[in-house]
Design an enzyme around this catalytic site. Structure first.
Site, PDB file in Angstrom:
ATOM      1  CE  LYS A 101      44.926 -92.257  84.143  1.00  0.00           C
ATOM      2  NZ  LYS A 101      45.619 -92.039  85.448  1.00  0.00           N
ATOM      3  CB  SER A 137      45.121 -95.616  86.701  1.00  0.00           C
ATOM      4  OG  SER A 137      45.394 -94.244  86.923  1.00  0.00           O
ATOM      5  CB  SER A 161      48.471 -93.340  88.083  1.00  0.00           C
ATOM      6  OG  SER A 161      47.695 -94.129  88.949  1.00  0.00           O
TER       7      SER A 161
END
Lengths: 463, 59
Positions: free
Chosen positions: A81, A157, A181
């Site tokens: 990420k 996310s 997330s």
């Protein structure tokens, strides 16, 4: 020497590279090619580290050829990420504000763990700006897309990381979980995911969102691959004693966790619960709704404090979706935050009481399958729920407890869209979570498939 | 939230923190604060009564 395709997992790649059956360089190049060819369809990556990946892979091949030792994850391509520092790259956390920062001078701790084991970083993935969202809809860099149906969100996310693994671009990706997330994208993309106990994994070099809730986590396509990641990520973990899954006391969570779950979520939960011999009577956590509220308030307050200087001076550059949330977050009364934190301890105690009677608790990971990107409301049990926040309603209450939670991916014959079931254990019992996920995988209850472009095209043509 | 004029609070608190809100920012920000306030109303009062120590956390 045949190069494994995108369906091959972490342990198989590492075994073949270590044994000299396949070249790490070929593996890395194939992953880079897949990333490149899938970018227009999935928008999973914001940065690709081609030179670094090829250099690292060539060095692994050299050491294998020379008979020198290589790490446990030798040659395994992985993505992170885009809030984990990668040495030499700018960590943008889905923003343009951070794009002007200098490149990172070292890898984040979670990345270092992997590269020390000779895994190969391929790049950084798309996310909600500053991790403030559940759908990876990003005004600056575009929405990441779900490989099972590119019209749908992969969740967020950490959506780019999940899309990269589900689409067969890499077999392993790092994410973070503040309110769900990792767990939400794992469910929407049909992946195994793990959020270990709060504080077990070093967050150095990761852009935080909400300090007292942020966890490092990961996605894979098999439970054993997830265990392989965790054993590298957490040097303090122990797998000395095997877990007899048949002896575990299991319950499904009722109340909030069933009232806000749709049919597909409850079907997935029932399948897992029946397989594990869960109690017929659901276990109740009366403070679940309050815990959901507390998690939201804590997240807002901590994010607002973290970004205060940027809110003052640079908020015009924020994603419009995030801007007003962050300004509001900075203005919340301290009283609200303190009330939420006080609730949190009572909530932890309430969960602990359940763990006196049970080893494993189960709950759906999301109320519904991945919605179409841009969806505003979803109907569940006769109520119209606000789609974006409701995505996290079943993960969010559990985060403030800090306990380890895995996601078992579930596919049914009735729907092409995956669902996920949360497997929840007491703090520092990651090995129980991993043992349950592995047992479910061995029994064929969980299903995890690489979502190909062709399958996605066929589905959209027939719908 | 009834004892609380959110819009006035938003303007005053932002000014105090050195956040100079544009006129078109005030209402959306106030709406967000209102939404968080609705969540706060779900935090049971007895928790405050039962636990008066400073926040502490152990997973």
């Amino acid at each position: 020497m045949t190069v494994p395709d995108g369906t091959v997992g972490v342990l198989e790649i590492a075994t073949k590279v270590r044994g000299g059956q396949v070249s790490a360089l070929d593996i890395a190049q194939a992953a880079l090619d897949r990333v490149d060819s899938a970018q227009a369809r999935l928008n999973a990556f914001t940065t690709v580290t081609t030179e670094r990946a090829l250099t690292a892979a060539a060095d692994i091949d050299r050491r294998v050829a020379a008979g020198e030792p290589v790490g446990a994850l030798a040659g395994v391509p992985f993505a992170v990420k885009d809030l984990f520092d990668l040495k030499g790259e700018v960590t943008i956390a889905g923003s343009t504000v951070l794009a002007a920062r200098p490149p990172a001078d070292r890898d984040a701790a979670a990345v270092e763990r992997l590269t020390r084991a000779d895994a190969v970083p391929i790049g950084a993935t798309t996310m909600d700006e500053f991790a403030f969202g559940f759908t990876t809809e990003n005004t600056h860099y575009g929405a990441a897309r779900n490989p099972h149906d590119v019209q749908r969100t992969p969740g967020g996310s950490s959506g780019g990381s999940a899309a990269a693994v589900a689409g067969g671009l890499v077999p392993l990706a790092l994410g973070t979980d503040t309110n769900g997330s990792v767990r939400v994208p794992a469910a929407f993309c049909g992946l195994f995911g793990l959020k270990p106990t709060y504080g077990r994994l070093d967050r150095r070099g990761a852009q935080l969102f909400s300090d007292s809730l942020d966890h490092v986590g990961a996605f894979t396509r098999s439970a054993r691959d997830l265990g392989a990641w965790y054993s590298v990520a957490d040097a303090g973990s122990s797998d000395a004693q095997p877990i007899d899954v048949g002896q575990l006391r299991v319950a499904r969570l009722g109340g909030w966790f069933e009232d806000n779950a749709g049919e597909a979520a409850l079907d997935a939960l029932t399948s897992v619960a029946d397989t594990l011999g869960a109690d017929r009577t659901p276990a109740m956590l009366p403070l679940a709704e309050a815990a959901h509220a507390a998690a939201s308030v804590i997240t807002y307050a901590e994010a607002g404090e973290l970004h205060l200087d940027r809110i003052r001076n640079e908020r015009a550059q924020f994603d419009p979706v995030v801007r007003h949330r962050l300004v509001a977050a900075a203005l919340l009364p301290a009283d609200w935050y303190l009330r939420a934190q006080r609730l949190r301890q009572v909530w932890v105690d309430q969960l602990d009481e359940l763990f006196a009677d049970y080893d494993v608790l189960l709950a759906p990971a999301t109320p519904f399958p991945a919605p179409i990107i841009g969806t505003d409301t979803v109907e569940i049990n006769g109520r119209d729920l606000p789609a974006r926040p409701a995505v996290g309603w079943l993960t969010q209450p559990l985060t403030p407890t800090g306990v380890p939670i895995g996601v078992a991916p579930m596919l049914s014959a009735e729907s092409p869209l995956p669902m996920g079931v949360q497997v929840i254990a007491k703090a520092n019992n990651e090995r129980i979570v991993l043992a349950v996920l592995t047992a479910l995988e061995d029994l064929g209850v969980t299903t995890c498939v690489v979502a190909s472009a062709q399958a996605d095209q066929n589905r959209n043509e027939s719908s | 939230m009834s004892d609380f004029d959110v819009r006035s609070y938003t303007v005053a608190m932002a000014e105090m923190l050195g956040i100079h809100l544009e006129p078109d920012e005030i209402d959306p920000v106030a709406d967000q604060i209102e939404r968080v306030g609705q969540l706060v109303s779900r935090l049971p009062r007895q928790v405050d009564d039962a636990l008066t120590v400073a926040p502490r956390f152990r997973p």
